[in-house]
Design an enzyme around this catalytic site. Sequence first.
Site, PDB file in Angstrom:
ATOM      1  N   THR A  13      -4.565  22.939  18.631  1.00 58.62           N
ATOM      2  CA  THR A  13      -5.868  22.572  18.057  1.00 58.62           C
ATOM      3  C   THR A  13      -5.939  21.068  17.748  1.00 58.62           C
ATOM      4  OG1 THR A  13      -6.011  24.754  17.041  1.00 58.62           O
ATOM      5  CG2 THR A  13      -7.468  23.066  16.149  1.00 58.62           C
ATOM      6  N   LYS A 105       1.931  19.137   6.711  1.00 61.54           N
ATOM      7  CA  LYS A 105       2.084  19.073   5.244  1.00 61.54           C
ATOM      8  C   LYS A 105       3.222  19.957   4.754  1.00 61.54           C
ATOM      9  CE  LYS A 105      -1.275  21.934   6.593  1.00 61.54           C
ATOM     10  NZ  LYS A 105      -2.514  21.901   7.295  1.00 61.54           N
ATOM     11  N   LYS A 205      -0.262  20.419   0.055  1.00 67.70           N
ATOM     12  CA  LYS A 205      -1.082  19.196   0.010  1.00 67.70           C
ATOM     13  C   LYS A 205      -1.095  18.595  -1.404  1.00 67.70           C
ATOM     14  CE  LYS A 205      -3.968  21.010   3.730  1.00 67.70           C
ATOM     15  NZ  LYS A 205      -5.081  21.931   4.010  1.00 67.70           N
TER      16      LYS A 205
END
Length: 449
Positions: A13, A105, A205
């Site tokens: 993606t 992340k 995050k």
Amino acid sequence: MKPIQVGLLGIGTVGSGTFEVLRRNQEEIRRRAGRGIQITMVADLDVARARAIVGEGVTVVGDAREVIANPEIDIVIELIGGYGIAKALVMEAIAAGKHVVTANKALLAVHGTEIFAAASQRGVMVAFEAAVAGGIPIIKALREGLTANRIQWIAGIINGTTNFILSEMRGKGLDFDVVLKEAQRLGYAEADPTFDIEGVDAAHKATIMSAIAFGIPVQFDKAHVEGITKLSAIDIRYAEQLGYRIKLLGIAKRRPRPNAAGDAAVGIELRVHPSLVPSKRLIANVEGAMNAVVVQGDAVGTTLYYGKGAGSEPTASAVIADLVDVTRLHTADPHHRVPHLAFQPDAMSDLPVLPMSEVVTSYYLRLRVADQAGVLAQVTGLLAGRGISIDAVLQREADEVGGEGATSTDLIILTHDTREGTMNEVLEQLQALPSVLAPIVRIRKEELN
Ligand SMILES: NC(=O)C1=CN([C@@H]2O[C@H](COP(=O)(O)OP(=O)(O)OC[C@H]3O[C@@H](n4cnc5c(N)ncnc54)[C@H](O)[C@@H]3O)[C@@H](O)[C@H]2O)C=CC1
Ligand SMILES: N[C@@H](CC=O)C(=O)O
Ligand code: NA
């Protein structure tokens, strides 16, 4: 000058978006970077699909190590994801003297300390704007734009999948599973969507932001992590009636020493959980897969960053911004580069991440209680006894809760700030009351002002 050569590991993606945007905007990007940037080599397990995406003129291989071994490549983009092979490849790329750009992340929140140390030692950069809130330039804002400030707190909707699920459930009354499938189809969800719905992705995050905001090491293992799977529609409705929306927030907050002057802080709150947010706040109205991060700094006040936190091209936007930064700095004196975590490595703080029992926040409580005289007084009495003051009470009559003749009622209480440890103790006492008929629902509440 010859374009800088880039190797891309993983063209799914985000990788395909990165390839496409870089190709489409190459001239503009060259003018900004001062030099052309070319992806000349791509590695993906699915070689045929990768070849179909990149077309002629780009070398496609199945083994990512071939990219790292190529001496012509200066920058490696890691877009495979996860802690496994991605970590090995990033460490090998650093050891080979390549700069690394990553959107991973999970990898940085857990292994960031080791990765940044290796990069500093080898004199290369690891750039990761895409890792937090996708296309929103929040890393850059925290690390550079807000560098004059003592950051007080950060609160963000930093997982698009869960915000999409909450919005669709609230707005369209759709079922959780249906909306999750749609988020997966749209490319928002992680390879393992439990990372999204259980709050793990948001905690990754928040961990990265806490390090940059407060100059502490990345400490994912100290984060408190709760997702949205236990939320029920009835609490979303009651919250609305009280003027609040429920959002999955990632919070990193400096906890000041009570009554102390100056800079004193006892530690950092690092937590992800559903939170009531006043409906009138901008962040409460962030819908769908959009992300938003509110940052409170002592000089600047409150700032808000809003945009697409997931998806192919929005995330590619951040990956390419990092590519441009790294290209610009490639020849600069390594000692004058922006530090990975905003603070110089020898100036990091040892402020502890506080245990959840020391977090201070306000609460939404829902108690299903016997519909009889004296229950409200009993409940509020226990809260008052521990110094917990009440902001609002809502009582839903029996016929609204359980139909005519029902013998139970819902008592919804909003409290003012209190220590979580104190709240846990009171909840135990409340739960033990014979008049409390079901497990008490507790959702934290953030006023964000
Ligand atoms: N999808 C999104 O909206 C966002 C994703 N991210 C992060 O970006 C990274 C990539 O995510 P997506 O593009 O969504 O994943 P994806 O699953 O679409 O793409 C990963 C690609 O890596 C390839 N791959 C797997 N193992 C490999 C190996 N050993 N060698 C070479 N290629 C390999 C796969 O075949 C696939 O094409 C992850 O770290 C994710 O957390 C960050 C922000 C937003
Ligand atoms: N799964 C993540 C993707 C971006 O980081 C999300 O839903 O936000
Ligand atoms: Na970002």
